[in-house]
Design a protein around this motif. Structure first.
Motif, PDB file in Angstrom:
ATOM      1  N   ILE A  73       0.860  -1.180   0.000  1.00 38.85           N
ATOM      2  CA  ILE A  73       0.000   0.000   0.000  1.00 38.85           C
ATOM      3  C   ILE A  73       0.897   1.230   0.000  1.00 38.85           C
ATOM      4  O   ILE A  73       1.666   1.468   0.941  1.00 38.85           O
ATOM      5  N   PHE A  74       0.814   2.000  -1.070  1.00 43.50           N
ATOM      6  CA  PHE A  74       1.594   3.235  -1.161  1.00 43.50           C
ATOM      7  C   PHE A  74       0.829   4.367  -0.484  1.00 43.50           C
ATOM      8  O   PHE A  74      -0.399   4.387  -0.474  1.00 43.50           O
ATOM      9  N   ASP A  75       1.559   5.323   0.079  1.00 38.50           N
ATOM     10  CA  ASP A  75       0.914   6.492   0.654  1.00 38.50           C
ATOM     11  C   ASP A  75       0.901   7.608  -0.372  1.00 38.50           C
ATOM     12  O   ASP A  75       1.932   7.919  -0.963  1.00 38.50           O
ATOM     13  N   PHE A 105      -2.423   7.553  -9.891  1.00 38.75           N
ATOM     14  CA  PHE A 105      -2.319   6.996  -8.545  1.00 38.75           C
ATOM     15  C   PHE A 105      -2.722   5.527  -8.565  1.00 38.75           C
ATOM     16  O   PHE A 105      -3.433   5.084  -9.471  1.00 38.75           O
ATOM     17  N   PRO A 106      -2.292   4.737  -7.584  1.00 36.96           N
ATOM     18  CA  PRO A 106      -2.798   3.362  -7.483  1.00 36.96           C
ATOM     19  C   PRO A 106      -4.321   3.353  -7.402  1.00 36.96           C
ATOM     20  O   PRO A 106      -4.922   4.200  -6.739  1.00 36.96           O
ATOM     21  N   LYS A 107      -4.923   2.384  -8.065  1.00 38.34           N
ATOM     22  CA  LYS A 107      -6.382   2.359  -8.188  1.00 38.34           C
ATOM     23  C   LYS A 107      -6.841   0.911  -8.259  1.00 38.34           C
ATOM     24  O   LYS A 107      -6.455   0.171  -9.165  1.00 38.34           O
ATOM     25  N   TYR A 113      -2.777  -5.560  -8.433  1.00 40.30           N
ATOM     26  CA  TYR A 113      -1.565  -5.205  -7.696  1.00 40.30           C
ATOM     27  C   TYR A 113      -1.732  -3.897  -6.928  1.00 40.30           C
ATOM     28  O   TYR A 113      -0.919  -3.594  -6.055  1.00 40.30           O
ATOM     29  N   ASP A 114      -2.743  -3.121  -7.282  1.00 36.92           N
ATOM     30  CA  ASP A 114      -3.038  -1.894  -6.541  1.00 36.92           C
ATOM     31  C   ASP A 114      -3.959  -2.259  -5.385  1.00 36.92           C
ATOM     32  O   ASP A 114      -5.191  -2.290  -5.522  1.00 36.92           O
ATOM     33  N   SER A 115      -3.377  -2.552  -4.248  1.00 39.02           N
ATOM     34  CA  SER A 115      -4.130  -3.096  -3.126  1.00 39.02           C
ATOM     35  C   SER A 115      -5.122  -2.108  -2.537  1.00 39.02           C
ATOM     36  O   SER A 115      -6.144  -2.495  -1.980  1.00 39.02           O
TER      37      SER A 115
END
Length: 642
Positions: A73-75, A105-107, A113-115
């Motif tokens: 999980i990226f911030d 952004f991760p989605k 893979y984008d948790s």
């Protein structure tokens, strides 16, 4: 423009391909991944320096962990470009932040893979802890959960709430502190100084080099051996560090600091940490912009530089030779200093966005009167309330979408006490390529329902200056000024100040058949529409409302007494927006009219250029023209003639 990946990177489609490589290949993978990010962002734009700073961390995590089963999980997500490239999206990465392309952004809906979807800071530890607790409940005790959070994001109160909770759980959670002394602007506050003291403790750094692998081996021998090792380690750490370790005091196993650009050391460290149970924190020291000298030197400028020549570093500007209108944020910044030079009561406050909001202008000119409080919107609002309680006038500049995080403070600490805090909501409306996490869609609706607030929006730069001037005259109480991302419309914008009567709109163009009511900058789209409609014999009136609260009732009485066809245009959500406010007025006063509201629909709007999104949501100039044509055509013949 075709961008080719390096020899190793071009064969990595998913992390499973990365894990087929030898560990000795990883340094070259990092070089190729970093170069690929430079190549793509230089010609397509986007966030830049943050992703360069975590290349080694990203490669090491995907190499060691079994993603996507193990969850990263990226911030915020500014640093997730390398992650996207390694997880099946390299071939489409050129569409990043483009309409219909990849999100910046991760989605979760974009890739398994984008948790977790991230766009606002300080959320990663809470999300990772929740996921870890859920996995434990489901019996997935071997599943790894990793939160990557920057030292800037760690200044957010939510991150400390999560650390506090995680310390009493036994869940398998690894927090990686990406310490580069930066968020978008340089970090501020006591936490920055604390992290620096840990980083420079030579005796402690020498001790921790062997600690991780020793504990990892001991933990395999059972709980008794691990418990003994834990007590011994705490004793030694307490001796070596003059002050108690903040993270240890929250029951986190603290490891570090480690070199965040030594990919082989990171691989070994993360592999060892997999075997140590409970909440752990790995402190990795990195350089934002690593591998691109100009970005390392000026990290704020290269956070999201736009298009640039990757060889010379020249940032490409508009090709137009004509003078361009300024950005609204710069009009705010220069006007604030101009007002503060005359009014000694004025102060400036922003939560970690001095350059993004142009508060840095006042911070440079008047450093004792302007404050960057870190990524802490709730604190920013109540801190401003405290300033106002002492008779001063704080201008609290927060992006519209970030203000959502401080809504309780707006109501309880400011509005309830009628304090003269001026909220300047930058990036109001649809922001463009940053997409749904950053769209300022809801502030009209959530602000206009709060008692004691004045809610306003300028149509141009002069109006912004005059609203700012008005807000600091006498004690106006809580005052909201919302304005969009990007440039205004006036080249000659710096004009003498004029006070604007609170709750007073203006009639820009008289007309017949149809009345167009607009709120804020989007009114310029109506101006464009009128120039076309007038050539077709359609002559709508145009009113600039200026205030969503209080509404100009005299102006609205005029509108509904004269017009049976009304179009209301706003760069905000339709449910609860200014169109709703006008309809409430119409109903309360027993008027009847055909009303068409144009604005952000009750759905999530994805990323794209602002003008593209206005068109998709049907409130750009073209959409206003089409709606006016429909209404004019529907008029009775005698009305059309009159």
């Amino acid at each position: 423009m075709q961008v080719d990946a390096g020899a190793l990177l071009q064969n990595i489609i998913y992390p499973s391909d990365l894990r087929q490589l030898k560990e000795s290949d990883l340094e070259e993978v990092c070089k190729e991944l970093r170069q690929y990010i430079i190549d793509i962002v230089s010609v397509n734009g986007g966030h830049f320096a943050a992703s360069l700073g975590v290349v080694e961390l990203t490669v090491a995590l995907h190499y060691v962990l079994n993603t996507p089963y193990d969850q990263i999980i990226f911030d915020v997500g500014h640093q997730a470009y390398g992650h996207k490239i390694l997880t099946g999206r390299r071939e489409t990465f050129h569409t990043n932040r483009v309409l219909g392309g990849l999100s910046g952004f991760p989605k979760r809906s974009e890739s398994e893979y984008d948790s977790f979807g991230v766009g606002h800071s300080s959320t990663s530890i809470s999300a990772a802890l929740g996921m870890a607790v859920a996995s434990e409940y489901k019996g997935e005790i071997d599943r790894q959960h990793v939160a990557i959070i920057g030292d800037g994001a760690l200044t957010g109160g939510m991150a400390f709430e999560a650390l506090n909770h995680a310390g009493i759980e036994k869940s398998n959670l690894l927090v990686i502190l990406n310490d580069n002394c930066m968020s978008i602007d340089p970090n501020v506050g006591a936490l920055k100084e604390y992290l620096t003291s840990i980083t420079t403790s030579k005796s402690y750094n020498k001790f921790r080099d062997d600690l991780i692998s020793v504990l990892a081996k001991i933990s395999k021998n059972g709980p008794d051996a691990y418990g003994w090792a834990k007590k011994l380690e705490q004793s030694i750490k307490g001796t070596l560090l003059k002050n108690a370790n903040l993270f240890e005091s929250l029951n986190f196993r603290y490891f570090g600091p480690v070199d965040g650009h030594d990919v082989n050391k990171l691989v070994k460290t993360i592999e060892d940490l997999k075997h140590i149970p409970g909440p752990k924190l790995l402190h990795a020291v990195t350089v934002k912009g690593k591998g691109y000298a100009l970005a390392e030197k000026d990290q704020t400028k290269w956070h999201a530089p736009g298009l640039f020549d990757k060889i010379t570093g020249e940032i490409k500007k508009s090709s137009s030779d004509k003078p361009q209108p300024p950005k609204y944020q710069d009009v705010f910044g220069y006007t604030l200093v101009e007002l503060a030079e005359v009014n000694p009561k004025i102060m400036g406050v922003t939560p970690a966005m001095p350059s993004g909001s142009s508060m840095n202008i006042m911070m440079k000119e008047m450093p004792t009167r302007a404050f960057d409080v870190g990524i802490a919107e709730q604190h920013a609002v109540t801190f401003s309330a405290g300033i106002a309680a002492q008779g001063l006038v704080p201008f609290c500049n927060i992006y519209s979408s970030f203000m959502q995080r401080a809504y309780d403070q707006v109501i309880h600490d400011v509005a309830l006490q009628k304090l003269n805090v001026v909220f300047c909501l930058d990036r109001a409306g649809l922001v463009g390529a940053d997409g749904p996490t950053h769209h300022g869609a809801y502030d009209i609706a959530y602000m206009r329902c709060v008692p004691n607030l004045i809610v306003s929006s300028p149509m141009n730069e002069e109006e912004l200056r005059n609203l700012m001037y008005t807000s600091q005259l006498e004690d106006k109480g809580p005052f909201v000024i919302r304005y969009p991302r990007g440039n205004g419309v006036m080249v000659d914008w710096k004009r003498p100040f004029k006070e604007i009567k609170i709750g007073k709109g203006r009639k820009l163009v008289d007309g017949e058949e149809v009345a167009i009511l607009t709120f804020g900058h989007i009114g310029n789209e109506a101006t464009k529409a009128l120039s076309v409609l007038n050539t077709e014999g359609i002559h709508p009136a145009h009113y600039d409302l200026r205030f969503a609260k209080p509404l100009d009732e005299e102006l609205l009485h005029e509108v509904f007494q004269k017009f049976g066809k009304v179009i209301i245009v706003e760069d905000g959500c339709l449910p609860g927006g200014i169109g709703s406010a006008v309809i409430e007025f119409m109903t309360d006063h027993n008027y009847q009219a055909q009303v068409r509201r144009l604005g952000i629909p009750d759905s999530i709007v994805e990323h794209g250029e602002q003008s593209e999104l206005w068109g998709i949501c049907h409130y750009d100039a073209k959409s206003i023209i089409e709606e006016c044509r429909k209404m004019a055509k529907a008029m009775p013949t005698d009305a059309m003639v009159s």
